[in-house]
Design a protein around this motif. Sequence first.
Motif, PDB file in Angstrom:
ATOM      1  N   ARG A  83       0.950  -1.167   0.047  1.00 30.96           N
ATOM      2  CA  ARG A  83      -0.080   0.070  -0.244  1.00 30.96           C
ATOM      3  C   ARG A  83       0.838   1.319  -0.046  1.00 30.96           C
ATOM      4  O   ARG A  83       2.034   1.300   0.606  1.00 30.96           O
ATOM      5  CB  ARG A  83      -0.849   0.041   1.294  1.00 30.96           C
ATOM      6  CG  ARG A  83      -1.781  -1.148   1.305  1.00 30.96           C
ATOM      7  CD  ARG A  83      -2.952  -0.970   0.300  1.00 30.96           C
ATOM      8  NE  ARG A  83      -3.687   0.051   0.053  1.00 30.96           N
ATOM      9  CZ  ARG A  83      -5.021   0.320   0.836  1.00 30.96           C
ATOM     10  NH1 ARG A  83      -5.196  -0.605   1.432  1.00 30.96           N
ATOM     11  NH2 ARG A  83      -5.444   1.470   0.470  1.00 30.96           N
ATOM     12  N   PRO A  84       0.175   2.449  -0.415  1.00 31.43           N
ATOM     13  CA  PRO A  84       1.129   3.740  -0.466  1.00 31.43           C
ATOM     14  C   PRO A  84       1.593   4.074   1.065  1.00 31.43           C
ATOM     15  O   PRO A  84       0.948   3.915   1.834  1.00 31.43           O
ATOM     16  CB  PRO A  84      -0.060   4.562  -1.183  1.00 31.43           C
ATOM     17  CG  PRO A  84      -0.871   3.894  -1.953  1.00 31.43           C
ATOM     18  CD  PRO A  84      -0.910   2.536  -1.209  1.00 31.43           C
ATOM     19  N   GLY A  85       2.694   4.384   0.998  1.00 33.11           N
ATOM     20  CA  GLY A  85       3.214   4.763   2.153  1.00 33.11           C
ATOM     21  C   GLY A  85       4.047   3.826   2.787  1.00 33.11           C
ATOM     22  O   GLY A  85       4.884   3.944   3.831  1.00 33.11           O
ATOM     23  N   ARG A  86       4.224   2.513   2.251  1.00 34.46           N
ATOM     24  CA  ARG A  86       4.665   1.715   2.948  1.00 34.46           C
ATOM     25  C   ARG A  86       5.953   0.926   2.048  1.00 34.46           C
ATOM     26  O   ARG A  86       6.553  -0.037   2.451  1.00 34.46           O
ATOM     27  CB  ARG A  86       3.897   0.342   3.225  1.00 34.46           C
ATOM     28  CG  ARG A  86       2.744   0.658   4.210  1.00 34.46           C
ATOM     29  CD  ARG A  86       1.792  -0.430   4.598  1.00 34.46           C
ATOM     30  NE  ARG A  86       0.508   0.069   5.306  1.00 34.46           N
ATOM     31  CZ  ARG A  86      -0.433  -0.635   5.454  1.00 34.46           C
ATOM     32  NH1 ARG A  86      -0.774  -1.863   5.279  1.00 34.46           N
ATOM     33  NH2 ARG A  86      -1.568  -0.102   6.246  1.00 34.46           N
ATOM     34  N   SER A  87       6.015   1.506   0.896  1.00 38.59           N
ATOM     35  CA  SER A  87       7.151   1.045  -0.152  1.00 38.59           C
ATOM     36  C   SER A  87       8.551   1.669  -0.031  1.00 38.59           C
ATOM     37  O   SER A  87       8.452   2.607   0.606  1.00 38.59           O
ATOM     38  CB  SER A  87       6.488   1.257  -1.540  1.00 38.59           C
ATOM     39  OG  SER A  87       6.617   2.495  -1.801  1.00 38.59           O
ATOM     40  N   GLU A  88       9.474   0.860  -0.658  1.00 40.86           N
ATOM     41  CA  GLU A  88      10.709   1.545  -0.535  1.00 40.86           C
ATOM     42  C   GLU A  88      10.626   2.535  -1.909  1.00 40.86           C
ATOM     43  O   GLU A  88       9.469   2.568  -2.503  1.00 40.86           O
ATOM     44  CB  GLU A  88      11.886   0.856  -1.073  1.00 40.86           C
ATOM     45  CG  GLU A  88      11.957  -0.329   0.080  1.00 40.86           C
ATOM     46  CD  GLU A  88      12.842  -1.245  -0.304  1.00 40.86           C
ATOM     47  OE1 GLU A  88      14.133  -1.299   0.219  1.00 40.86           O
ATOM     48  OE2 GLU A  88      12.850  -2.293  -1.192  1.00 40.86           O
ATOM     49  N   ALA A  89      11.462   3.343  -1.891  1.00 43.38           N
ATOM     50  CA  ALA A  89      11.549   4.723  -3.144  1.00 43.38           C
ATOM     51  C   ALA A  89      11.438   3.756  -4.583  1.00 43.38           C
ATOM     52  O   ALA A  89      11.791   2.545  -4.761  1.00 43.38           O
ATOM     53  CB  ALA A  89      12.769   5.442  -2.937  1.00 43.38           C
ATOM     54  N   TYR A  90      10.911   4.294  -5.454  1.00 41.93           N
ATOM     55  CA  TYR A  90      10.667   3.727  -6.807  1.00 41.93           C
ATOM     56  C   TYR A  90      11.777   3.252  -7.445  1.00 41.93           C
ATOM     57  O   TYR A  90      11.815   2.133  -7.906  1.00 41.93           O
ATOM     58  CB  TYR A  90      10.000   4.832  -7.697  1.00 41.93           C
ATOM     59  CG  TYR A  90      10.761   5.743  -8.373  1.00 41.93           C
ATOM     60  CD1 TYR A  90      11.494   5.517  -9.455  1.00 41.93           C
ATOM     61  CD2 TYR A  90      10.964   7.104  -7.757  1.00 41.93           C
ATOM     62  CE1 TYR A  90      12.317   6.411 -10.246  1.00 41.93           C
ATOM     63  CE2 TYR A  90      11.569   8.099  -8.371  1.00 41.93           C
ATOM     64  CZ  TYR A  90      12.391   7.737  -9.557  1.00 41.93           C
ATOM     65  OH  TYR A  90      13.229   8.701 -10.072  1.00 41.93           O
ATOM     66  N   ASP A  91      12.773   3.780  -7.150  1.00 40.40           N
ATOM     67  CA  ASP A  91      14.039   3.598  -8.048  1.00 40.40           C
ATOM     68  C   ASP A  91      14.919   2.091  -7.174  1.00 40.40           C
ATOM     69  O   ASP A  91      15.295   1.388  -7.998  1.00 40.40           O
ATOM     70  CB  ASP A  91      14.969   4.344  -8.073  1.00 40.40           C
ATOM     71  CG  ASP A  91      15.648   5.000  -6.917  1.00 40.40           C
ATOM     72  OD1 ASP A  91      14.650   4.923  -5.851  1.00 40.40           O
ATOM     73  OD2 ASP A  91      16.628   5.528  -6.483  1.00 40.40           O
ATOM     74  N   VAL A  92      14.640   2.059  -5.882  1.00 44.30           N
ATOM     75  CA  VAL A  92      15.166   1.012  -5.238  1.00 44.30           C
ATOM     76  C   VAL A  92      14.160  -0.334  -5.506  1.00 44.30           C
ATOM     77  O   VAL A  92      14.675  -1.203  -6.127  1.00 44.30           O
ATOM     78  CB  VAL A  92      14.989   0.988  -3.725  1.00 44.30           C
ATOM     79  CG1 VAL A  92      15.277  -0.077  -2.737  1.00 44.30           C
ATOM     80  CG2 VAL A  92      15.905   2.238  -3.335  1.00 44.30           C
ATOM     81  N   MET A  93      12.824  -0.145  -5.943  1.00 43.56           N
ATOM     82  CA  MET A  93      11.891  -1.316  -6.137  1.00 43.56           C
ATOM     83  C   MET A  93      12.274  -1.633  -7.378  1.00 43.56           C
ATOM     84  O   MET A  93      12.168  -2.731  -7.717  1.00 43.56           O
ATOM     85  CB  MET A  93      10.481  -0.918  -5.828  1.00 43.56           C
ATOM     86  CG  MET A  93       9.887  -0.730  -4.657  1.00 43.56           C
ATOM     87  SD  MET A  93       8.307  -0.253  -4.692  1.00 43.56           S
ATOM     88  CE  MET A  93       8.028   1.439  -5.376  1.00 43.56           C
ATOM     89  N   ALA A  94      12.341  -0.683  -8.418  1.00 43.27           N
ATOM     90  CA  ALA A  94      12.867  -1.145  -9.792  1.00 43.27           C
ATOM     91  C   ALA A  94      14.119  -1.681  -9.912  1.00 43.27           C
ATOM     92  O   ALA A  94      14.210  -2.947 -10.380  1.00 43.27           O
ATOM     93  CB  ALA A  94      12.789   0.243 -10.782  1.00 43.27           C
TER      94      ALA A  94
END
Length: 398
Positions: free
Chosen positions: A17-28
């Motif tokens: 859910r939003p607010g619980r993720s790593e930054a987009y570049d880290v996830m990618a």
Amino acid sequence: MTQQTLIAGVGMVPFVRPGRSEAYDVMAEKAVRAALADAGLDYALVEQAFASFVYGDSCSGERALYRVGITGIPITNVNNNCASGSSALFLARQAVLSGVSECALAVGFEEMRPGALDRIFPTHADPLEHHRASVIAAMGLSEEEQALPPALLMFGSQLEWAARELELSDEVFARVAVKARTHARHNPFAIFRDPLTVDEVLAAPTVWGRLRKLYACAPSCGAAAVIVCSPEFARRHGLRTDVAILAHEMGSDIASDLTPPNVPDALSRAATQRVAQRAYARAGVDPMDIDVAELHDCFVSNELLSYAALGFCAEEELTGFVREGRNTYGGQVVVCPSGGLLSKGHPLGATGLAQITELTTQLRGQAGVRQVEGARLALQHNGGLGTAVSVAILQRRD
């Protein structure tokens, strides 16, 4: 030119859910590294990359991929609403088919915000103006209703249209949501894995009109990646050759989809039919040949209309298709074994590639408890309002 593309590797991160993720570049980065590891491939051998996202600044793809390696390859950023990930894969596959590249990467990611999707640049011309106008006129919506966020207005209208014109009941709508949760239960990448009952779905609060909270997917964050290559490249580098993309077609609206005003075609029913027919013809298969499918189930009504648009059944058969379990294990075709957008989540830029990741896992026979027995042909359907529609057909190769 090669006439076939293989899926060399797939990877994704768990959706949250939003607010619980790593930054987009880290996830990618994590998704790409997972795909490279799955393929047994060095990033230096990737010749082109296509990065998909909706909620991000220009060149976010470079930001993400530079974490994997700064190799000088062309990186194309892709934004096609909810079909962004599929669009990135479409371009990567075209690069391989054309012979421009032997190996290409598609990565999709999204770091979303809570709440209903709305416009990012409200002072600019509205890309959905014609689609909204068609729905508003067809439904006779009031000025107050016209001010709703686009997704609520359009898919809430789709739900009402399906109930009115196709006589689909709330019980049938709820069964689709229940099926999604049942399938997601064993998917470690899915957000919502707790089972639901029809009564629980129908007890959920309504958002607008007939639209209940559990009829819709939730904003989410995540990333997924797919590596495609030519058969020659795979043989030369000792890569797996067991999953091929037989066909991948994309399309948009034609004028009659929007005029005269109507609801289902303004939300891609006719476009899906056209694109699916081209994909079946290109692959040389029939809808009844499909063993497993990942559909664009952003709302329960969209999944239902997609069954018919993709040729799995006629619109007048939708109630029976659901009640008889023809959309799940032991039925005609297992739809969204991942849990789909409704339960797995829908980070826009990652969705299409996550669908391909699930289907590749199924065709390899690696899906564990959610494995579709004997799966050999898979279909992916992904749609973005505006309109962009993707239908891909994958095959297990012996």
